[in-house]
Design an enzyme around this catalytic site. Sequence first.
Site, PDB file in Angstrom:
ATOM      1  N   GLU A   1       0.830  -1.192   0.000  1.00  0.00           N
ATOM      2  CA  GLU A   1       0.000   0.000   0.000  1.00  0.00           C
ATOM      3  C   GLU A   1       0.872   1.253   0.000  1.00  0.00           C
ATOM      4  OE1 GLU A   1      -3.571   0.292   0.224  1.00  0.00           O
ATOM      5  OE2 GLU A   1      -2.865   2.241  -0.412  1.00  0.00           O
TER       6      GLU A   1
ATOM      7  N   ASP B   1       1.146   4.019  -3.005  1.00  0.00           N
ATOM      8  CA  ASP B   1       0.705   5.392  -2.759  1.00  0.00           C
ATOM      9  C   ASP B   1       1.810   6.381  -3.062  1.00  0.00           C
ATOM     10  OD1 ASP B   1      -1.579   4.201  -1.862  1.00  0.00           O
ATOM     11  OD2 ASP B   1      -1.286   4.669   0.256  1.00  0.00           O
TER      12      ASP B   1
ATOM     13  N   SER C   1      -7.035   1.948  -4.047  1.00  0.00           N
ATOM     14  CA  SER C   1      -5.871   2.566  -3.436  1.00  0.00           C
ATOM     15  C   SER C   1      -4.954   3.136  -4.472  1.00  0.00           C
ATOM     16  CB  SER C   1      -5.020   1.562  -2.703  1.00  0.00           C
ATOM     17  OG  SER C   1      -5.765   0.876  -1.837  1.00  0.00           O
TER      18      SER C   1
END
Length: 813
Positions: A409, A413, A646
């Site tokens: 994640e 990001d 995401s």
Amino acid sequence: MTLHAQPSLFAMLLALGISITSSSPDAKERDPRWDAFEQPGWEMGRQPIAEEEIAVIMALKQRNLPFLEERARAVSDPSSSDYGQYMSHAEVTLLTGPSDQHIAVVEEFLRLAGVSYRFSKAKDFAALICSVACIERLFNTTLLHQHGHQSPPISRIRAYTPILLPERVASALDGVSLNAPIFMPRKPQETVGQPFIFPASGRTEPRIDPFIVAGDGLLKLNFVAYCKDGEANRDSLEEGICSSSGHTITSFEALVIQEENMVKVVDLPVSRSLLGQKQVKCSGEVTCTLFNTTIGSIGNYLGTRVVLRAFFDDGSATSFSNETEVRSTWPVPYTTPGFLSRFYNMLPNLPIKHPRNAISVAEFLGQYFNPADLDSFFRVMGIRTWPQTQQPVTLGPDLPLTGSVLGGEAQLDIQYIMAMASNVSTWFWSVPGKELATTQEPFLHWLMQVADHDETTAPLVHSVSYSDDESTMPLWFQKRADVEFMKLAVRGVSVLVASGDDGASGYRTRGGHMEFCNLPRPGFPSTSPWVTAVGGTQLSKMASPVCGYTSEKTTVNCKEAAEVVCSSDRGGVITSGGGFSNNFARPWYQEDAIDGYLAQSDSPVPHENDSYQFNRSGRGYPDISAIANNYLIWMKGGLEATSGTSASTPLIAAMVAHWNEVRLQNGQPPLGFLNPFLYSLAQTHPEAFNDVIVGDNRCGLAACCEKGFGAARGWDATTGIGSPRFDVVTELVRAGIGRKGAPLGSSLSTCTGTEAMPNVSSWAVSPLLIGLLLGAAAMAISCGMVHRRGKGVNRPVLSACLLDSHREVRSAC
Ligand SMILES: *[C@@H]1O[C@H](CO)[C@@H](O)[C@H](O)[C@H]1NC(C)=O
Ligand SMILES: *[C@@H]1O[C@H](CO)[C@@H](O)[C@H](O)[C@H]1NC(C)=O
Ligand SMILES: *[C@@H]1O[C@H](CO)[C@@H](O)[C@H](O)[C@H]1NC(C)=O
Ligand SMILES: *[C@@H]1O[C@H](CO)[C@@H](O)[C@H](O)[C@H]1NC(C)=O
Ligand SMILES: *[C@@H]1O[C@H](CO)[C@@H](O)[C@H](O)[C@H]1NC(C)=O
Ligand SMILES: *[C@@H]1O[C@H](CO)[C@@H](O)[C@H](O)[C@H]1NC(C)=O
Ligand SMILES: *[C@@H]1O[C@H](CO)[C@@H](O)[C@H](O)[C@H]1NC(C)=O
């Protein structure tokens, strides 16, 4: 919650249950703010050590919330004359801060308890640290370690009996973290994690590993050959496949079967240049040779399977392998920064220069990024960086360390937000997750930290890729977080939240739990009316209902790929979350959009008498979306494909940074809370968005439910208003479109200087606020400015999108 406690705990529970029942006989008095912690799938663990110190956060009640809401609405609504007239942190505190009496009550409670504590700047949160025994006594509850099954495994110390506070204290609080939810990163497809086993014998035809990996028009497959004697082949290419059993395989033939009977025949002579090989374990202790190959020129966007047969040196052939043994795959182009730049018309590497323009990605639960991977990513993607902002600003103890445990994640990001918004000052806002026993509640910690941060430098945009099932968390917590988002909105901060990766029915359908298909399960915080929820799309050549139309006279075969709802049954890997909140009412900016959706004649939503009931008056989400699948990220020394909302969330955050840049460079305040602007733009300038009209979100990550929400013209509960045409929106922002009220710049100009921000006491006083606050220290008020801060939300929604490690993705850039 199910009980999995030791007998002694069980006995204790019973005893406690009895005493609680007897002390509060009137069930009507039960206040859900003080319920024990409960999250589905969590189990009780051991008792914490009595001396272990933990932190608890108490959320104090705030004042004037209806007025706050009115202001938040006015400053973010382009049709209001107060558009862009943001408030400062001090003003917000003055308006909403807890009453002196409530602060005094909480202070006295903590002082008498003799614990160490501190208040947030606004005194709206108090954090205390004390031993487990002390917390149990203070809050008159019993604590237990509780664990989630998800990965990474997380254990938190939470109340397992109701909390009981003195009445005075209880009435000063919204709630305490002892029953607050824990946002968990959820791994995708854990059910397919087992390595595939090839049978050692008993077959004749070759066996393909069920997963074919596809991308950019290439297919990669792994297979094992079986010899005439029915045993798995152990010979190498050099020795001759099956040579030790008498008859050697001289070639293979693969049929690549795509939708609509399109079959590509591929001849694979046994040759080192066409086949890779390695020794693997078949079932039992038997080794066999695993071959791999790559097949090119495959049609993208089509459901694809492969079958394989072998030819022996005597001219005989095996039958084809079983088509249903192989999972369908959908070759699609990989998503890279270059691809996104082209698709959305974003100039690549356009540097952001305004010093106030900062953005943040919120990370929880110990997710790290690796700076070396970030460099490699920039290099392989051809991204230019500038020395001064090459590395993100990191906050929090989960500092990135080369070689530390990486979070998919976090890597996703940071890599994409920095690639798509070059030279922007990017904050990696990490809230401790696992390392410190005392940090039990990352979400509330983050809200406190964001609120306490110096607002003259704090980020203007927060990207949050974490979410959870709305129905599983206490209402006080959701309402409180919603107010915190509203406080950011009134200060001009944009918060973007991923809408989830499990479609309408939510993550509980993972692992084939089809019983959770019965109802939609909206996710929080994406259902907060004060965040911008970001859904997911994927590319398809079936982006209009006419594509694929066939009759005797005509066949329509669309050539252009365009966006459809990202859905696992179309090769999207994940399915865009979306639906309607059961806790938050439909906000004003969505009225027309949702009415239009519910009234569509092609019925994209379940019928009102359907058992799949959703709240038609609830806040609908997502608001906007973007491509969410097949992003290449640099991870552990190579490229991997990952998918999820995401991924679309930091992409939209990067776009917002560019739009804010246009405004800041014009001496205007930033866009702030985006939804009123976005929805009105969608209405007045539909050309600013790619409307997504094909697809639905009935599927989850792997399995599909029968019901969900369909895409439709205009807003829908799968992709919101669609994806932005970045360049069109940019020009509209530049032209000041979207606001009918007073010129944005004028009253603000004093506040938008690029250097020192005026301090609160020097600002003009707003008559409105003064009226409201009357005698209160109304020194400080008004003009709104440029401050922002971030807040976030906490729970990784995203992790779910990593392809399982079983699939290896080929770099194809
Ligand atoms: C906890 O609450 C019960 C019921 O009101 C009360 O009898 C008991 O004294 C309290 N215990 C502590 C440690 O305050
Ligand atoms: C087979 O796999 C190896 C290792 O993953 C890779 O280097 C090689 O290129 C592959 N060969 C083919 C023909 O795909
Ligand atoms: C193909 O595989 C499926 C699933 O394993 C099985 O049910 C079916 O009988 C197989 N068909 C043949 C022809 O072997
Ligand atoms: C990067 O941003 C800084 C301000 O944060 C600015 O001074 C600098 O000129 C920018 N770099 C480029 C290459 O535009
Ligand atoms: C639907 O949403 C509204 C607004 O939040 C709420 O008042 C109502 O209770 C909800 N209804 C159901 C059945 O959840
Ligand atoms: C739904 O059911 C109610 C009660 O049975 C009925 O009155 C209503 O007409 C139905 N609505 C539709 C759209 O069929
Ligand atoms: C803000 O005002 C206070 C009191 O007038 C002053 O002491 C302080 O230096 C000012 N801060 C800034 C950043 O101007």
